[in-house]
Write a protein that holds these residues in place. Structure first.
Motif, PDB file in Angstrom:
ATOM      1  N   ARG A   1     102.933  73.848  20.976  1.00  0.00           N
ATOM      2  CA  ARG A   1     101.911  74.354  20.377  1.00  0.00           C
ATOM      3  C   ARG A   1     102.183  75.321  19.580  1.00  0.00           C
ATOM      4  O   ARG A   1     102.870  76.323  20.220  1.00  0.00           O
ATOM      5  N   GLY A   2     101.521  75.422  18.289  1.00  0.00           N
ATOM      6  CA  GLY A   2     101.826  76.554  17.584  1.00  0.00           C
ATOM      7  C   GLY A   2     100.569  76.907  16.774  1.00  0.00           C
ATOM      8  O   GLY A   2      99.450  76.930  17.537  1.00  0.00           O
ATOM      9  N   ASN A   3     100.536  77.184  15.367  1.00  0.00           N
ATOM     10  CA  ASN A   3      99.303  77.440  14.633  1.00  0.00           C
ATOM     11  C   ASN A   3      99.073  76.769  13.501  1.00  0.00           C
ATOM     12  O   ASN A   3      99.979  76.529  12.747  1.00  0.00           O
ATOM     13  N   ALA A   4      97.896  75.852  13.725  1.00  0.00           N
ATOM     14  CA  ALA A   4      97.606  75.110  12.282  1.00  0.00           C
ATOM     15  C   ALA A   4      96.888  75.885  11.246  1.00  0.00           C
ATOM     16  O   ALA A   4      95.584  75.935  11.076  1.00  0.00           O
ATOM     17  N   ASP A   5      97.878  76.473  10.487  1.00  0.00           N
ATOM     18  CA  ASP A   5      97.428  77.474   9.586  1.00  0.00           C
ATOM     19  C   ASP A   5      97.519  76.842   8.143  1.00  0.00           C
ATOM     20  O   ASP A   5      98.002  75.634   8.009  1.00  0.00           O
ATOM     21  N   HIS A   6      96.990  77.146   7.148  1.00  0.00           N
ATOM     22  CA  HIS A   6      96.975  76.802   5.744  1.00  0.00           C
ATOM     23  C   HIS A   6      98.186  76.786   5.224  1.00  0.00           C
ATOM     24  O   HIS A   6      99.076  77.802   5.386  1.00  0.00           O
ATOM     25  N   SER A   7      98.644  75.635   4.738  1.00  0.00           N
ATOM     26  CA  SER A   7     100.053  75.425   4.066  1.00  0.00           C
ATOM     27  C   SER A   7     100.341  76.294   2.716  1.00  0.00           C
ATOM     28  O   SER A   7     101.587  76.598   2.895  1.00  0.00           O
ATOM     29  N   GLY A   8      99.188  76.572   2.070  1.00  0.00           N
ATOM     30  CA  GLY A   8      99.495  77.495   1.020  1.00  0.00           C
ATOM     31  C   GLY A   8      99.354  78.889   1.367  1.00  0.00           C
ATOM     32  O   GLY A   8     100.107  79.869   0.531  1.00  0.00           O
ATOM     33  N   ALA A   9      98.495  79.191   2.032  1.00  0.00           N
ATOM     34  CA  ALA A   9      98.363  80.730   2.250  1.00  0.00           C
ATOM     35  C   ALA A   9      99.127  81.373   3.203  1.00  0.00           C
ATOM     36  O   ALA A   9      99.026  82.711   3.469  1.00  0.00           O
ATOM     37  N   THR A  10     100.013  80.741   4.120  1.00  0.00           N
ATOM     38  CA  THR A  10     100.730  81.384   5.323  1.00  0.00           C
ATOM     39  C   THR A  10     102.286  81.369   4.779  1.00  0.00           C
ATOM     40  O   THR A  10     102.809  80.299   4.430  1.00  0.00           O
ATOM     41  N   PRO A  11     102.584  82.715   4.460  1.00  0.00           N
ATOM     42  CA  PRO A  11     103.926  82.949   4.400  1.00  0.00           C
ATOM     43  C   PRO A  11     105.208  82.065   5.395  1.00  0.00           C
ATOM     44  O   PRO A  11     104.577  81.973   6.595  1.00  0.00           O
ATOM     45  N   MET A  12     106.221  81.867   4.871  1.00  0.00           N
ATOM     46  CA  MET A  12     106.987  81.415   5.818  1.00  0.00           C
ATOM     47  C   MET A  12     107.477  81.994   7.088  1.00  0.00           C
ATOM     48  O   MET A  12     107.646  81.675   8.276  1.00  0.00           O
ATOM     49  N   ASN A  13     107.670  83.494   6.702  1.00  0.00           N
ATOM     50  CA  ASN A  13     107.946  84.257   7.911  1.00  0.00           C
ATOM     51  C   ASN A  13     106.901  84.424   8.832  1.00  0.00           C
ATOM     52  O   ASN A  13     107.119  84.972   9.734  1.00  0.00           O
ATOM     53  N   LEU A  14     105.517  84.000   8.560  1.00  0.00           N
ATOM     54  CA  LEU A  14     104.390  84.290   9.482  1.00  0.00           C
ATOM     55  C   LEU A  14     103.920  82.773  10.186  1.00  0.00           C
ATOM     56  O   LEU A  14     103.012  82.902  10.708  1.00  0.00           O
ATOM     57  N   ARG A  15     104.965  81.758   9.912  1.00  0.00           N
ATOM     58  CA  ARG A  15     104.640  80.659  10.551  1.00  0.00           C
ATOM     59  C   ARG A  15     105.009  80.268  12.061  1.00  0.00           C
ATOM     60  O   ARG A  15     105.938  80.717  12.301  1.00  0.00           O
ATOM     61  N   HIS A  16     104.166  79.343  12.709  1.00  0.00           N
ATOM     62  CA  HIS A  16     104.529  79.192  13.870  1.00  0.00           C
ATOM     63  C   HIS A  16     104.330  77.279  13.869  1.00  0.00           C
ATOM     64  O   HIS A  16     103.178  76.990  14.339  1.00  0.00           O
ATOM     65  N   ASP A  17     105.098  76.924  13.259  1.00  0.00           N
ATOM     66  CA  ASP A  17     105.258  75.337  12.791  1.00  0.00           C
ATOM     67  C   ASP A  17     105.342  74.439  14.036  1.00  0.00           C
ATOM     68  O   ASP A  17     106.906  74.746  14.391  1.00  0.00           O
ATOM     69  N   ALA A  18     104.648  73.938  14.716  1.00  0.00           N
ATOM     70  CA  ALA A  18     104.916  73.136  15.810  1.00  0.00           C
ATOM     71  C   ALA A  18     105.914  72.061  15.458  1.00  0.00           C
ATOM     72  O   ALA A  18     106.997  71.502  16.440  1.00  0.00           O
ATOM     73  N   LEU A  19     105.976  71.479  14.340  1.00  0.00           N
ATOM     74  CA  LEU A  19     106.721  70.234  13.966  1.00  0.00           C
ATOM     75  C   LEU A  19     108.165  70.577  13.704  1.00  0.00           C
ATOM     76  O   LEU A  19     109.192  70.068  14.094  1.00  0.00           O
ATOM     77  N   CYS A  20     108.079  71.839  13.073  1.00  0.00           N
ATOM     78  CA  CYS A  20     109.917  72.478  12.945  1.00  0.00           C
ATOM     79  C   CYS A  20     110.176  72.585  14.167  1.00  0.00           C
ATOM     80  O   CYS A  20     111.506  72.272  14.654  1.00  0.00           O
ATOM     81  N   GLY A  21     109.497  73.184  15.306  1.00  0.00           N
ATOM     82  CA  GLY A  21     110.018  73.346  16.427  1.00  0.00           C
ATOM     83  C   GLY A  21     110.458  71.645  17.255  1.00  0.00           C
ATOM     84  O   GLY A  21     111.528  71.805  17.985  1.00  0.00           O
ATOM     85  N   ALA A  22     109.331  71.261  16.853  1.00  0.00           N
ATOM     86  CA  ALA A  22     109.653  70.024  17.751  1.00  0.00           C
ATOM     87  C   ALA A  22     110.995  69.138  16.955  1.00  0.00           C
ATOM     88  O   ALA A  22     111.769  68.332  17.672  1.00  0.00           O
ATOM     89  N   SER A  23     111.098  69.158  15.858  1.00  0.00           N
ATOM     90  CA  SER A  23     112.248  68.579  15.049  1.00  0.00           C
ATOM     91  C   SER A  23     113.541  69.103  15.685  1.00  0.00           C
ATOM     92  O   SER A  23     114.596  68.640  16.002  1.00  0.00           O
ATOM     93  N   LYS A  24     113.594  70.501  15.905  1.00  0.00           N
ATOM     94  CA  LYS A  24     114.704  71.127  16.518  1.00  0.00           C
ATOM     95  C   LYS A  24     114.892  70.599  17.920  1.00  0.00           C
ATOM     96  O   LYS A  24     116.182  70.249  18.359  1.00  0.00           O
ATOM     97  N   ILE A  25     114.077  70.269  18.659  1.00  0.00           N
ATOM     98  CA  ILE A  25     114.163  70.014  20.082  1.00  0.00           C
ATOM     99  C   ILE A  25     114.669  68.458  20.067  1.00  0.00           C
ATOM    100  O   ILE A  25     115.558  68.184  20.894  1.00  0.00           O
ATOM    101  N   ILE A  26     114.045  67.616  19.150  1.00  0.00           N
ATOM    102  CA  ILE A  26     114.643  66.240  18.895  1.00  0.00           C
ATOM    103  C   ILE A  26     116.090  66.095  18.847  1.00  0.00           C
ATOM    104  O   ILE A  26     116.908  65.436  19.079  1.00  0.00           O
TER     105      ILE A  26
END
Length: 414
Positions: free
Chosen positions: A219-244
């Motif tokens: 679980r992360g945060n489902a924020d707007h893809s355009g309005a959220t800077p890269m350093n403020l994201r908690h992207d669950a899929l990126c974390g999941a990709s690292k885990i895979i």
């Protein structure tokens, strides 16, 4: 003797029992599976078997021996499939067992022990996430709580599915098989490339690897893809990709005995192109012939998940699905199969099974053996799954002779 034409007709008939989609879609307890089950019942009746069904839907056909009080000689497999699967996985075992009985009938073969041919329900994990459920039910390893816990992708519980088939899930503990069993035998396609590569017609299984399965929900945060800077994201899929990728690397590090790790389910929420993924659910399968090696890898994977989630500001939960035990085949059963194969002059080899099978749930208490035949390219759980009819016939001939030996009171498994 084994009749090729009967087997050809049976495999063609079974291939018709499928839902729409590529390959065979005969998921457990669906209409297609239930129709295939009825075909098996009809063939058992035609072969003169006395057919019973239990509270989980397992089908058991008895060829009564001269001494019905002796322990039964059990043989069987399954006929359900994964989504977009093939028509040989499991089906080879059930149809070969029925054909062996027909062969005995043709020859007027008399035997002491009753032979029990079983078609187990819900061997595949494709619908409910857990596998070999029919065998587990017959071994007394399923509870009502399990039936409520196990759900398909539509959220329907196994309990509700059994009710819908006019079975009685509230009495699942009563499904446990009570008759003494002398032996259990299963014939199956290898689902691997070893026999084909080594040009062997028969494999004699030495042991069966077993999976530990669990879901990981990140679980992360489902924020707007355009309005959220890269350093403020908690992207669950990126974390999941690292885990895979971590699961792949950790499993590959364990070389001897080997462990395999697979992430076969990835569910992303909300699944919109302009929304950072907020929740990802992974379905994880870790297997080995060694329980110690498998458990060590699972521990490392869970530690890696924890570290990855913390680094990325994510939370997670782990939901256990199954933890089966690897088993060895009985030395006396290996010997009996080997003697039959040698007498037939068939090229063979001994090998472990990386895939789980119904046989694994009988091996702790019953002398158990498995016979493999090759499959094209080692492909299974895929529409391209294929076994040559010549190999199926050879396997059925081996099974026939093995069952004849086991069904004689003079054959002792020591």
């Amino acid at each position: 003797m084994i009749q090729r034409d009967r087997l050809v007709n049976d495999f063609e008939a079974m291939s018709q029992f499928t839902a729409s989609g590529e390959g065979i879609n005969r998921l457990a307890f669906t209409d297609a599976d239930w129709a295939g089950r009825q075909y098996i019942i009809d063939r058992m009746v035609d072969a003169g078997l006395t057919v019973e069904t239990d509270g989980f839907g397992n089908v058991i056909g008895y060829k009564v021996g001269k001494n019905p009080d002796l322990p039964v000689v059990m043989v069987g497999s399954h006929t359900d499939s994964v989504p977009n699967g093939g028509n040989y996985d499991g089906v080879v075992g059930v149809l070969s067992a029925i054909e062996s009985v027909r062969s005995m009938n043709d020859d007027g073969f008399e035997h002491d022990h009753t032979i029990a041919v079983v078609s187990f329900m819900c061997e595949e994990s494709g619908r409910f996430g857990d596998s070999t459920l029919g065998s587990k039910a017959m071994r007394g390893e399923l509870t009502v709580q399990d039936l409520h816990r196990l759900r398909d992708k539509q959220g329907t519980s196994l309990y509700e599915v059994l009710k819908g088939r006019n079975l009685n899930p509230d009495e699942i503990e009563q499904v446990e098989y009570k008759r003494p069993v002398k032996s259990f035998t299963e014939i199956h396609i290898e689902q691997g490339k070893v026999l084909e590569h080594e040009q062997k017609r028969i494999g004699i299984v030495t042991g069966i690897a077993a999976p530990e399965r669990f879901y990981v929900t990140i679980r992360g945060n489902a924020d707007h893809s355009g309005a959220t800077p890269m350093n403020l994201r908690h992207d669950a899929l990126c974390g999941a990709s690292k885990i895979i990728l971590g699961i792949e690397e950790i499993a590959a590090m364990q070389e001897e005995p080997p462990v395999v790790g697979t992430v076969g389910i990835v569910e992303v929420t909300p699944g919109a192109m302009n929304v950072i993924p907020g929740v990802v659910k992974l379905g994880v399968d870790i297997r080995s012939i060694s329980e110690v090696a498998r458990n060590s890898v699972v521990t490392l994977i869970k530690e890696f998940i924890d570290v990855t989630a913390e680094k990325r500001g994510l939370s997670y939960t782990i939901e256990p699905v199954a933890q089966d035990h690897p088993v060895a085949m009985h030395p006396a059963m290996i010997r009996e199969i080997e003697e039959v194969v040698t007498s037939l002059g068939v090229e063979y080899m001994a090998l472990p099974s990386g895939a789980g099978h119904d046989a694994m749930h009988w091996a702790d208490d019953v002398p158990t053996g498995m016979i493999f035949i090759p499959c094209l390219g080692g492909i299974s759980h895929n529409p391209a799954e294929f076994a040559e009819m010549d190999d199926i016939v050879t396997g059925a001939e081996v099974l026939d002779k093995v069952l004849r030996k086991l069904s004689l009171e003079d054959t002792k498994l020591v």
